[in-house]
Write a protein that holds these residues in place. Structure first.
Motif, mmCIF file in Angstrom:
data_model
loop_
_atom_site.group_PDB
_atom_site.id
_atom_site.type_symbol
_atom_site.label_atom_id
_atom_site.label_comp_id
_atom_site.label_asym_id
_atom_site.label_seq_id
_atom_site.Cartn_x
_atom_site.Cartn_y
_atom_site.Cartn_z
ATOM 1 N N ILE A 7 0.842 -1.200 0.000
ATOM 2 C CA ILE A 7 0.000 0.000 0.000
ATOM 3 C C ILE A 7 0.878 1.251 0.000
ATOM 4 N N GLU A 8 1.928 1.223 0.821
ATOM 5 C CA GLU A 8 2.876 2.344 0.847
ATOM 6 C C GLU A 8 3.483 2.577 -0.538
ATOM 7 N N SER A 9 3.838 1.481 -1.222
ATOM 8 C CA SER A 9 4.418 1.590 -2.571
ATOM 9 C C SER A 9 3.420 2.170 -3.556
ATOM 10 N N LEU A 10 2.145 1.767 -3.415
ATOM 11 C CA LEU A 10 1.102 2.278 -4.305
ATOM 12 C C LEU A 10 0.907 3.779 -4.081
ATOM 13 N N ALA A 25 -2.508 11.252 -2.860
ATOM 14 C CA ALA A 25 -2.038 9.931 -3.283
ATOM 15 C C ALA A 25 -2.673 8.843 -2.415
ATOM 16 N N GLN A 26 -2.765 9.107 -1.122
ATOM 17 C CA GLN A 26 -3.372 8.132 -0.208
ATOM 18 C C GLN A 26 -4.848 7.935 -0.532
ATOM 19 N N ARG A 27 -5.580 9.037 -0.811
ATOM 20 C CA ARG A 27 -7.001 8.934 -1.170
ATOM 21 C C ARG A 27 -7.187 8.107 -2.444
ATOM 22 N N MET A 28 -6.355 8.364 -3.443
ATOM 23 C CA MET A 28 -6.467 7.611 -4.705
ATOM 24 C C MET A 28 -6.210 6.122 -4.487
ATOM 25 N N ALA A 29 -5.162 5.822 -3.743
ATOM 26 C CA ALA A 29 -4.806 4.423 -3.504
ATOM 27 C C ALA A 29 -5.927 3.689 -2.777
ATOM 28 N N TYR A 30 -6.438 4.285 -1.697
ATOM 29 C CA TYR A 30 -7.507 3.641 -0.938
ATOM 30 C C TYR A 30 -8.810 3.553 -1.727
ATOM 31 N N HIS A 31 -9.079 4.560 -2.550
ATOM 32 C CA HIS A 31 -10.288 4.511 -3.379
ATOM 33 C C HIS A 31 -10.245 3.298 -4.306
ATOM 34 N N LEU A 32 -9.103 3.118 -5.003
ATOM 35 C CA LEU A 32 -9.004 1.984 -5.920
ATOM 36 C C LEU A 32 -9.088 0.649 -5.183
ATOM 37 N N GLY A 39 -11.463 -0.931 -11.797
ATOM 38 C CA GLY A 39 -10.934 0.289 -12.404
ATOM 39 C C GLY A 39 -9.429 0.377 -12.225
ATOM 40 N N GLY A 40 -8.945 -0.022 -11.076
ATOM 41 C CA GLY A 40 -7.506 -0.024 -10.816
ATOM 42 C C GLY A 40 -6.773 -0.993 -11.729
ATOM 43 N N ALA A 41 -7.381 -2.172 -11.944
ATOM 44 C CA ALA A 41 -6.774 -3.170 -12.835
ATOM 45 C C ALA A 41 -6.712 -2.651 -14.268
ATOM 46 N N LYS A 42 -7.807 -1.980 -14.694
ATOM 47 C CA LYS A 42 -7.822 -1.408 -16.042
ATOM 48 C C LYS A 42 -6.779 -0.302 -16.171
#
Length: 200
Positions: A7-10, A25-32, A39-42
């Motif tokens: 998660i830290e790397s993401l 960046a933290q909001r985006m990572a946790y949202h995905l 959506g993250g996989a795409k």
């Protein structure tokens, strides 16, 4: 609080984007991870493809997955007019306006000796070769209003003069619908310098 190294790397990976700080960046990572894993996989798949397959057009240097972009390959474009821009996003803005029918040359930046960015790093050696071929009749400089861009435009003007090519520049100044009281002094001075005579 300790959290997963992955998660830290993401989160850290999202911070490579301009304007994205630690919280964004933290909001985006946790949202995905919480709400949109598909959506993250795409995003990961498309991003991987784009990084691997997108390069630069052999003629104008814009971003494309083909050796020559669709604009340079088009027979409808006027080959005598070459618009100089700083980035591929500038090409998109001009294309959306539908006002220009020539070709482009994308610098991918501007001269900045302090940062080690000289003429070759922004392709001015390639531009000089194109000018020497004799097909270009006019260079249209469509660059940002900054000290570095001004220096770059001056360099381009010298290249054009050596090859007897006319150089013009997009007018700068008061935008349509703009009010004088809201303009900064730099914009106002450009407007005065670029003033035109009114014709009846």
């Amino acid at each position: 609080m300790l959290q997963s190294p992955l998660i830290e790397s993401l989160i850290e990976a999202f911070r490579v984007l301009p304007g994205v700080g630690p919280k964004s960046a933290q909001r985006m990572a946790y949202h995905l991870l919480q709400r949109n894993k598909s959506g993250g996989a795409k995003l990961a798949s498309v991003l991987s493809d784009a990084i691997e397959k997108i390069g630069h057009c052999s003629l104008c240097r814009t971003l494309t997955e083909e050796p020559t972009c669709h604009i340079c390959a088009s027979e409808r474009r006027a080959i005598g007019e070459l618009c100089i821009v700083e980035s591929p996003s500038d090409v998109q803005v001009i294309e959306q306006s539908g006002i220009f029918a020539g070709q482009y040359f994308v610098l991918m930046g501007h001269l900045s000796p302090i940062d080690g960015i000289g003429p070759q790093q922004i392709g001015l050696d390639l531009l000089e070769l194109r000018l020497q071929q004799g097909d270009i009749k006019e260079l249209i400089v469509a660059m940002n209003a900054s000290v570095e861009s001004e220096a770059t435009a001056h360099y381009i003007q010298q290249l054009a003069a050596q090859n007897s090519v006319v150089v013009s520049r997009l007018a700068q100044g008061i935008p349509m619908g703009g009010e004088l009281e809201y303009l900064d002094s730099g914009t106002l001075s450009q407007a005065f310098l670029a003033r035109k005579q009114l014709i009846d």
